[in-house]
Design a protein around this motif. Sequence first.
Motif, PDB file in Angstrom:
ATOM      1  N   CYS A 112      50.397  41.739  36.702  1.00 17.21           N
ATOM      2  CA  CYS A 112      49.243  41.574  35.814  1.00 17.21           C
ATOM      3  C   CYS A 112      48.334  42.793  35.767  1.00 17.21           C
ATOM      4  N   GLY A 113      48.440  43.664  36.777  1.00 22.67           N
ATOM      5  CA  GLY A 113      47.655  44.895  36.771  1.00 22.67           C
ATOM      6  C   GLY A 113      46.162  44.636  36.642  1.00 22.67           C
ATOM      7  N   PRO A 114      45.444  45.477  35.894  1.00 21.10           N
ATOM      8  CA  PRO A 114      43.987  45.325  35.776  1.00 21.10           C
ATOM      9  C   PRO A 114      43.560  44.087  34.996  1.00 21.10           C
ATOM     10  N   GLY A 115      44.485  43.472  34.236  1.00 23.61           N
ATOM     11  CA  GLY A 115      44.148  42.263  33.497  1.00 23.61           C
ATOM     12  C   GLY A 115      44.274  41.008  34.319  1.00 23.61           C
ATOM     13  N   ARG A 116      44.515  41.155  35.613  1.00 23.80           N
ATOM     14  CA  ARG A 116      44.811  40.010  36.472  1.00 23.80           C
ATOM     15  C   ARG A 116      43.607  39.095  36.695  1.00 23.80           C
ATOM     16  N   PRO A 117      43.882  37.813  36.937  1.00 21.79           N
ATOM     17  CA  PRO A 117      42.806  36.954  37.436  1.00 21.79           C
ATOM     18  C   PRO A 117      42.497  37.342  38.873  1.00 21.79           C
ATOM     19  N   PHE A 118      41.291  37.063  39.321  1.00 27.55           N
ATOM     20  CA  PHE A 118      40.957  37.422  40.701  1.00 27.55           C
ATOM     21  C   PHE A 118      39.801  36.578  41.209  1.00 27.55           C
ATOM     22  N   THR A 119      39.656  36.590  42.522  1.00 30.58           N
ATOM     23  CA  THR A 119      38.475  36.054  43.192  1.00 30.58           C
ATOM     24  C   THR A 119      37.928  37.154  44.090  1.00 30.58           C
ATOM     25  N   GLU A 174      49.450  49.109  42.907  1.00 31.11           N
ATOM     26  CA  GLU A 174      48.191  48.390  42.739  1.00 31.11           C
ATOM     27  C   GLU A 174      47.877  47.639  44.025  1.00 31.11           C
ATOM     28  N   THR A 175      46.649  47.775  44.518  1.00 30.24           N
ATOM     29  CA  THR A 175      46.226  47.084  45.731  1.00 30.24           C
ATOM     30  C   THR A 175      44.991  46.236  45.434  1.00 30.24           C
ATOM     31  N   ARG A 176      44.681  45.351  46.354  1.00 31.65           N
ATOM     32  CA  ARG A 176      43.486  44.527  46.195  1.00 31.65           C
ATOM     33  C   ARG A 176      42.247  45.406  46.246  1.00 31.65           C
ATOM     34  N   ASN A 177      41.363  45.214  45.306  1.00 31.65           N
ATOM     35  CA  ASN A 177      40.143  46.012  45.275  1.00 31.65           C
ATOM     36  C   ASN A 177      39.174  45.587  46.375  1.00 31.65           C
ATOM     37  N   SER A 178      38.442  46.547  46.881  1.00 31.54           N
ATOM     38  CA  SER A 178      37.342  46.259  47.797  1.00 31.54           C
ATOM     39  C   SER A 178      36.218  47.242  47.496  1.00 31.54           C
ATOM     40  N   TYR A 179      35.005  46.795  47.727  1.00 24.92           N
ATOM     41  CA  TYR A 179      33.829  47.583  47.369  1.00 24.92           C
ATOM     42  C   TYR A 179      32.787  47.485  48.483  1.00 24.92           C
ATOM     43  N   THR A 180      31.898  48.461  48.498  1.00 26.65           N
ATOM     44  CA  THR A 180      30.694  48.400  49.311  1.00 26.65           C
ATOM     45  C   THR A 180      29.500  48.467  48.375  1.00 26.65           C
ATOM     46  N   ARG A 187      37.500  35.294  38.096  1.00 25.95           N
ATOM     47  CA  ARG A 187      37.890  35.656  36.736  1.00 25.95           C
ATOM     48  C   ARG A 187      39.231  34.985  36.427  1.00 25.95           C
ATOM     49  N   PRO A 188      39.303  34.149  35.391  1.00 30.34           N
ATOM     50  CA  PRO A 188      40.582  33.548  35.016  1.00 30.34           C
ATOM     51  C   PRO A 188      41.444  34.545  34.257  1.00 30.34           C
ATOM     52  N   LEU A 189      42.713  34.241  34.126  1.00 34.16           N
ATOM     53  CA  LEU A 189      43.631  35.105  33.391  1.00 34.16           C
ATOM     54  C   LEU A 189      43.337  35.012  31.900  1.00 34.16           C
ATOM     55  N   ARG A 190      43.187  36.177  31.280  1.00 34.11           N
ATOM     56  CA  ARG A 190      42.976  36.262  29.837  1.00 34.11           C
ATOM     57  C   ARG A 190      43.835  37.388  29.287  1.00 34.11           C
ATOM     58  N   GLU A 245      40.567  38.697  46.620  1.00 32.80           N
ATOM     59  CA  GLU A 245      41.642  37.814  47.053  1.00 32.80           C
ATOM     60  C   GLU A 245      42.675  37.732  45.943  1.00 32.80           C
ATOM     61  N   ASN A 246      43.923  38.078  46.237  1.00 32.98           N
ATOM     62  CA  ASN A 246      44.982  38.014  45.245  1.00 32.98           C
ATOM     63  C   ASN A 246      46.331  38.074  45.938  1.00 32.98           C
ATOM     64  N   ASP A 247      47.393  37.735  45.203  1.00 31.13           N
ATOM     65  CA  ASP A 247      48.740  37.784  45.764  1.00 31.13           C
ATOM     66  C   ASP A 247      49.491  38.981  45.194  1.00 31.13           C
ATOM     67  N   CYS A 248      50.561  39.356  45.864  1.00 26.92           N
ATOM     68  CA  CYS A 248      51.304  40.575  45.510  1.00 26.92           C
ATOM     69  C   CYS A 248      51.903  40.496  44.116  1.00 26.92           C
ATOM     70  N   CYS A 249      52.415  39.329  43.723  1.00 23.55           N
ATOM     71  CA  CYS A 249      53.029  39.201  42.401  1.00 23.55           C
ATOM     72  C   CYS A 249      52.001  39.407  41.289  1.00 23.55           C
ATOM     73  N   THR A 250      50.818  38.837  41.466  1.00 20.24           N
ATOM     74  CA  THR A 250      49.767  39.014  40.464  1.00 20.24           C
ATOM     75  C   THR A 250      49.349  40.475  40.373  1.00 20.24           C
ATOM     76  N   LEU A 251      49.215  41.142  41.519  1.00 19.61           N
ATOM     77  CA  LEU A 251      48.872  42.558  41.533  1.00 19.61           C
ATOM     78  C   LEU A 251      49.930  43.381  40.801  1.00 19.61           C
ATOM     79  N   MET A 252      51.193  43.055  41.034  1.00 21.77           N
ATOM     80  CA  MET A 252      52.284  43.853  40.494  1.00 21.77           C
ATOM     81  C   MET A 252      52.462  43.652  38.993  1.00 21.77           C
TER      82      MET A 252
END
Length: 246
Positions: A87-94, A57-63, A110-113, A78-85
Amino acid sequence: MHPGQNVINPVPPQVPVIMPAPYRPPNCPTGLEYLTQIDQLLIHQNVHIAEIVLNLETRNSYTVKNSVGQQVFAVAEENDCCTLMFCGPGRPFTLHLKDNLGQEVVTVTRPLRCSLCCFPCCLQELEVQSPPGCPIGYIIQECHVYLPKFIILNERREPQLRIQGPLMACSWWGDINFEVKSLDESVVVGQISKQWSGFIQEAFTDTDNFGISFPMDLDVKVKASLLGACFLIDFMFFEKQKGSNG
């Protein structure tokens, strides 16, 4: 150089075609003036080699582009490696949305839910800020037995629009449409569409393409919130959990 010898010119790097900045009307947040002259947006998720080769899982980027292919925003998670690893797609993110001058004009958080149930305390929520730090809208998941449903709120948390998805948000072999509706759900005013990307991309990556349509005269803050809703829908329904792909 000998006569008749072919000259191989190096291929110049591709420069994105950018949308010229239009006039910014009064009371329009800086950067959202790009949305005043738009009734469609195209969102392309960028492909990351690590996801294909290493199944990570990597940090998403879009155009984000307009209907004629001009770049409107560049989006980076913006995210850290532990959250990516873990929490997967349910992760909180900015998500940071930058204009063509490199200035951050929209921030999406998006907060963690918990994504395994539909209890009111576990429903998904997203906040859209423009400029960063100044909320202009919210996307709230609504509790429903079998349909994906969301409500768009303004900065005062007043309902503006609703979004309803299909019974099965599965992207195999065709587009998946989420309808944007009036509050009483009697009128369809727009659409968020997950576009079919081809078998190879759909099967082996979680990079997605989306299209958003809305009325040209819709409030730019609501347009920005619909863009935020598109990112939430991507994470909720179309991001694959790397650890479960085997």
